[in-house]
Design a protein around this motif. Structure first.
Motif, PDB file in Angstrom:
ATOM      1  N   PHE A 197       0.807  -1.243  -0.018  1.00 49.71           N
ATOM      2  CA  PHE A 197      -0.123  -0.006   0.025  1.00 49.71           C
ATOM      3  C   PHE A 197       0.857   1.358  -0.113  1.00 49.71           C
ATOM      4  CE2 PHE A 197      -2.295   3.590   2.307  1.00 49.71           C
ATOM      5  CZ  PHE A 197      -3.256   3.596   1.450  1.00 49.71           C
ATOM      6  N   ASP A 198       0.600   2.114  -0.721  1.00 51.51           N
ATOM      7  CA  ASP A 198       1.154   3.507  -0.635  1.00 51.51           C
ATOM      8  C   ASP A 198       0.238   4.638  -1.115  1.00 51.51           C
ATOM      9  OD1 ASP A 198       3.048   5.523  -1.132  1.00 51.51           O
ATOM     10  OD2 ASP A 198       3.714   5.023  -3.100  1.00 51.51           O
ATOM     11  N   GLY A 199      -0.347   5.058  -0.166  1.00 51.10           N
ATOM     12  CA  GLY A 199      -1.457   6.253  -0.359  1.00 51.10           C
ATOM     13  C   GLY A 199      -1.790   6.797   0.949  1.00 51.10           C
ATOM     14  N   ASN A 200      -2.726   7.615   1.065  1.00 47.28           N
ATOM     15  CA  ASN A 200      -3.194   8.099   2.485  1.00 47.28           C
ATOM     16  C   ASN A 200      -4.557   7.532   2.944  1.00 47.28           C
ATOM     17  OD1 ASN A 200      -5.406   9.663   0.817  1.00 47.28           O
ATOM     18  ND2 ASN A 200      -3.763  10.852   0.272  1.00 47.28           N
ATOM     19  N   ARG A 201      -5.119   8.334   3.733  1.00 49.51           N
ATOM     20  CA  ARG A 201      -6.288   7.624   4.408  1.00 49.51           C
ATOM     21  C   ARG A 201      -7.447   8.120   3.686  1.00 49.51           C
ATOM     22  NH1 ARG A 201      -4.377   8.918  10.626  1.00 49.51           N
ATOM     23  NH2 ARG A 201      -2.343   7.589  10.587  1.00 49.51           N
ATOM     24  N   ALA A 202      -7.445   8.979   2.665  1.00 48.58           N
ATOM     25  CA  ALA A 202      -8.544   9.361   2.018  1.00 48.58           C
ATOM     26  C   ALA A 202      -8.913   8.197   0.824  1.00 48.58           C
ATOM     27  CB  ALA A 202      -8.577  10.622   1.299  1.00 48.58           C
ATOM     28  N   ASP A 203      -7.805   7.367   0.570  1.00 49.36           N
ATOM     29  CA  ASP A 203      -7.826   6.353  -0.493  1.00 49.36           C
ATOM     30  C   ASP A 203      -8.922   5.438  -0.149  1.00 49.36           C
ATOM     31  OD1 ASP A 203      -5.672   7.831  -1.550  1.00 49.36           O
ATOM     32  OD2 ASP A 203      -4.302   6.487  -1.286  1.00 49.36           O
ATOM     33  N   LYS A 204      -9.803   5.047  -1.490  1.00 55.13           N
ATOM     34  CA  LYS A 204     -10.686   3.800  -1.179  1.00 55.13           C
ATOM     35  C   LYS A 204      -9.923   2.506  -0.469  1.00 55.13           C
ATOM     36  CE  LYS A 204     -13.963   5.331  -4.505  1.00 55.13           C
ATOM     37  NZ  LYS A 204     -14.583   5.291  -5.852  1.00 55.13           N
ATOM     38  N   ASN A 205      -8.732   2.390  -1.161  1.00 63.05           N
ATOM     39  CA  ASN A 205      -8.022   1.014  -0.701  1.00 63.05           C
ATOM     40  C   ASN A 205      -7.756   0.990   0.568  1.00 63.05           C
ATOM     41  OD1 ASN A 205      -7.050  -1.607  -1.717  1.00 63.05           O
ATOM     42  ND2 ASN A 205      -4.933  -0.610  -1.922  1.00 63.05           N
ATOM     43  N   TYR A 206      -7.311   2.307   1.274  1.00 57.87           N
ATOM     44  CA  TYR A 206      -7.183   2.163   2.717  1.00 57.87           C
ATOM     45  C   TYR A 206      -8.351   1.899   3.587  1.00 57.87           C
ATOM     46  CZ  TYR A 206      -6.312   4.250   7.599  1.00 57.87           C
ATOM     47  OH  TYR A 206      -6.251   4.304   8.716  1.00 57.87           O
TER      48      TYR A 206
ATOM     49  N   ILE B  69      -0.827  -4.918  12.375  1.00 56.01           N
ATOM     50  CA  ILE B  69      -1.268  -4.795  10.744  1.00 56.01           C
ATOM     51  C   ILE B  69      -1.991  -3.323  10.417  1.00 56.01           C
ATOM     52  CG2 ILE B  69      -2.089  -5.530   8.653  1.00 56.01           C
ATOM     53  CD1 ILE B  69      -1.474  -8.279   9.553  1.00 56.01           C
ATOM     54  N   LEU B  70      -2.904  -3.028  11.353  1.00 56.64           N
ATOM     55  CA  LEU B  70      -3.626  -1.918  11.511  1.00 56.64           C
ATOM     56  C   LEU B  70      -3.077  -0.735  11.816  1.00 56.64           C
ATOM     57  CD1 LEU B  70      -6.519  -1.202  10.837  1.00 56.64           C
ATOM     58  CD2 LEU B  70      -7.222  -1.826  13.333  1.00 56.64           C
ATOM     59  N   SER B  71      -2.263  -0.925  12.836  1.00 64.01           N
ATOM     60  CA  SER B  71      -1.124   0.164  13.133  1.00 64.01           C
ATOM     61  C   SER B  71      -0.227   0.583  12.095  1.00 64.01           C
ATOM     62  CB  SER B  71      -0.275  -0.048  14.517  1.00 64.01           C
ATOM     63  OG  SER B  71      -1.284  -0.478  15.578  1.00 64.01           O
ATOM     64  N   TYR B  72       0.286  -0.542  11.605  1.00 67.59           N
ATOM     65  CA  TYR B  72       1.266  -0.268  10.360  1.00 67.59           C
ATOM     66  C   TYR B  72       0.476   0.331   9.140  1.00 67.59           C
ATOM     67  CZ  TYR B  72       4.760  -1.343   6.699  1.00 67.59           C
ATOM     68  OH  TYR B  72       5.548  -1.341   5.677  1.00 67.59           O
ATOM     69  N   LEU B  73      -0.790   0.067   8.895  1.00 67.69           N
ATOM     70  CA  LEU B  73      -1.489   0.705   7.733  1.00 67.69           C
ATOM     71  C   LEU B  73      -1.525   2.251   8.211  1.00 67.69           C
ATOM     72  CD1 LEU B  73      -2.958   0.720   5.329  1.00 67.69           C
ATOM     73  CD2 LEU B  73      -4.989  -0.022   6.585  1.00 67.69           C
ATOM     74  N   ASP B  74      -2.004   2.343   9.271  1.00 69.01           N
ATOM     75  CA  ASP B  74      -1.855   3.950   9.743  1.00 69.01           C
ATOM     76  C   ASP B  74      -0.617   4.656   9.783  1.00 69.01           C
ATOM     77  OD1 ASP B  74      -4.645   3.827  10.322  1.00 69.01           O
ATOM     78  OD2 ASP B  74      -4.281   3.359  12.503  1.00 69.01           O
ATOM     79  N   LEU B  75       0.439   3.932  10.046  1.00 65.75           N
ATOM     80  CA  LEU B  75       1.666   4.554  10.079  1.00 65.75           C
ATOM     81  C   LEU B  75       2.151   4.878   8.335  1.00 65.75           C
ATOM     82  CD1 LEU B  75       4.922   3.904  11.960  1.00 65.75           C
ATOM     83  CD2 LEU B  75       5.191   3.346   9.388  1.00 65.75           C
ATOM     84  N   LYS B  76       1.747   3.883   7.627  1.00 61.72           N
ATOM     85  CA  LYS B  76       2.255   4.213   6.083  1.00 61.72           C
ATOM     86  C   LYS B  76       1.266   5.322   5.593  1.00 61.72           C
ATOM     87  CE  LYS B  76       3.722   1.395   3.506  1.00 61.72           C
ATOM     88  NZ  LYS B  76       3.565   0.081   2.226  1.00 61.72           N
ATOM     89  N   SER B  77       0.313   5.447   6.117  1.00 61.07           N
ATOM     90  CA  SER B  77      -0.830   6.507   5.335  1.00 61.07           C
ATOM     91  C   SER B  77      -0.680   7.814   6.258  1.00 61.07           C
ATOM     92  CB  SER B  77      -2.145   5.804   5.532  1.00 61.07           C
ATOM     93  OG  SER B  77      -2.644   5.507   6.681  1.00 61.07           O
ATOM     94  N   ASP B  78      -0.092   7.859   7.264  1.00 62.44           N
ATOM     95  CA  ASP B  78      -0.196   9.442   7.876  1.00 62.44           C
ATOM     96  C   ASP B  78       0.620  10.447   7.236  1.00 62.44           C
ATOM     97  OD1 ASP B  78       2.493   8.800   8.626  1.00 62.44           O
ATOM     98  OD2 ASP B  78       1.986   8.715  10.931  1.00 62.44           O
TER      99      ASP B  78
END
Length: 484
Positions: A423-432, A471-480
């Motif tokens: 994943f390479d995006g932000n929290r507004a992305d549909k994929n997120y 994994i959820l925390s990592y997703l948040d970290l990648k998208s902040d």
């Protein structure tokens, strides 16, 4: 009468046509240069004046781009006045109704207005206001907890230490979007607050060993007196750094501290080693305080705020680059299991390299390293889970039903984690949003598993819940969208 004889033709003479062309070309070139010279000399005074104004505006562009203060700062008002004055100067240029002068005046006005707008945006940027609000919290904390300590209080409380640490952490998370002005503002603010933290910590560590008894030697009384002045100066410095003391200036405090060093240098310690060491400790304390007085100047005259060029950050980036290469190799391999062992070994080595990175007492570097460790550790966890799922195939039939349910969730988590790694995006992305929902569903599925008293199943479910949350925390970290 004498007849003039024609000169003999020299060897290698050019054909007549070529010579004629060459002469005409030279004449034409000279004529063009002459025209240009005439044009420059005859340039309209209004155009010349506009060019002068534009040159003056250009000279302060970098100051505007890097302005890191607020609208009530002296430098803001100075830059604003200068640009507004240039706008009036541009407006006063007479175009005489000529189109080319009108266009030149319009371009000059647009460029000046652009800088005025950028200056205003830098000073009023939402994240600049956020930095200032956090700084105000730090000021309140210093007024309440630190200043009283240096005017007769007993100690620094745990509440202060926790509060200042929380403020530093929040500042490191303020987004700058790569804007120089915001990076400088964050750097200045962090530097001041970290300086206060260092001054207090150093004071608390050293205080028990000082002072010596005045019975040892007459000079000790003078050193003790200087040390009391240093403690007062420490409180004054903290108040100055945090902007809570309007009755003192950095220049005056610097003179006071330099005077104390001169007083100590003039003391006769009669070759007594313990007194000389005592004096040296006090001098070192004074020199440390003097160093903090140069913080503002240092930040403005160096690129200290630009961590993109920092040696420690470059080492972290090198580790992250290699980690991403390993990740891509794993995700694209036809038979990834063959890479598990070598990849894990190299990733553990990368963790070791991150442990050796110098933090330089910089909370942004500390945060960058923390995030890099999480990145590498997440990839190691992904490999561990893949290996466990492959081994499970050999004994799946012997499992308790509730244990099987946990394994099913772990298989789902493995697939989701693979997507999160890519994943390479932000929290507004549909994929997120989709990935977040999938992870939440797996947590709900684990919550529905009944261990039926099976201790192994309880432990497995607990581990699976922790993995899903990580994994959820990592997703948040990648998208902040955090950056240095």
């Amino acid at each position: 009468s004498h007849r003039l004889s024609a000169p003999s033709e020299p060897l290698g003479r050019k054909p007549e046509g070529e010579t004629k062309f060459s002469v005409l070309s030279s004449f034409s070139a000279c004529e063009t240069e002459h025209d240009k010279s005439m044009d420059m000399g005859n340039q309209h005074p209004s155009i010349s004046r506009l060019q002068e104004i534009q040159k003056e505006v250009k000279s302060i562009e970098q100051q505007v781009v890097g302005f890191s203060g607020l609208p009530d700062d002296k430098n803001y008002k100075k830059l604003e006045r200068f640009l507004t004055k240039q706008l009036f100067e541009i407006d006063s240029v007479d175009t005489e109704g000529k189109g080319d002068i009108q266009q030149a005046r319009k371009r000059a006005a647009q460029e000046t207005e652009r800088l005025l707008k950028e200056l205003e945006q830098n000073a009023n940027h939402p994240h600049r206001i956020e930095i200032q609000n956090i700084f105000k919290e730090a000021q309140s904390l210093v007024r309440e907890k630190i200043v009283p300590f240096h005017t007769g209080g007993n100690c620094v409380t745990d509440e202060f230490e926790e509060g200042i640490q929380d403020i530093i952490l929040r500042l490191t998370h303020v987004k700058t979007g790569g804007k120089i002005s915001l990076r400088k503002a964050r750097y200045h603010t962090l530097t001041k607050i970290c300086a206060v933290q260092e001054i207090i910590e150093d004071c608390m560590k050293k205080q028990p060993s000082l002072p010596l008894s005045e019975d040892v030697h007459p000079s000790v009384a003078k050193i003790n007196s200087v040390m009391c002045e240093v403690n007062k100066a420490r409180g004054t410095l903290i108040a100055l750094l945090m902007g809570v003391n309007n009755n003192e200036t950095c220049r005056h405090l610097s003179c006071v501290l330099s005077g104390l060093i001169a007083d100590l240098d003039a003391l006769d310690v009669c070759g007594r080693t313990e007194i000389r060491n005592y004096r040296r400790e006090v001098v070192e304390d004074i020199n440390k305080l003097l160093k903090y007085l140069d913080l503002e100047e240092e930040a403005d005259t160096t690129k200290a705020f630009d961590l993109g060029q920092n040696h420690s950050i470059l080492k972290i980036e090198k580790v992250l680059k290699r980690m991403r290469e390993i990740k891509n190799e794993l995700l694209q391999a036809q038979n990834p299991s063959e890479l598990y062992l070598s990849s894990k070994t190299e990733l553990q080595g990368l963790i070791g390299q991150l442990d050796e990175v110098s933090l330089e007492k910089n909370p942004c570097i500390r945060e960058a390293r923390r995030r890099a460790v999480i990145e590498v550790q997440t990839l190691i966890t992904y490999i561990d889970l893949k290996e466990a799922l492959e081994k499970r195939k050999f004994f799946a039939c012997e499992e308790h039903p509730s244990h099987t349910a946990v394994w099913n969730v772990l298989e789902n988590l493995s697939e989701i984690q693979e997507e999160v790694l890519s994943f390479d995006g932000n929290r507004a992305d549909k994929n997120y949003i989709r990935l977040e929902e999938l992870l939440t569903k797996q947590l709900l599925a684990l919550d529905a598993v009944d261990p039926q008293g099976e201790e192994k199943c309880k432990a497995a479910r607990k581990q699976a819940v922790k993995l899903a949350q990580n994994i959820l925390s990592y997703l948040d970290l990648k998208s902040d969208e955090w950056e240095y």
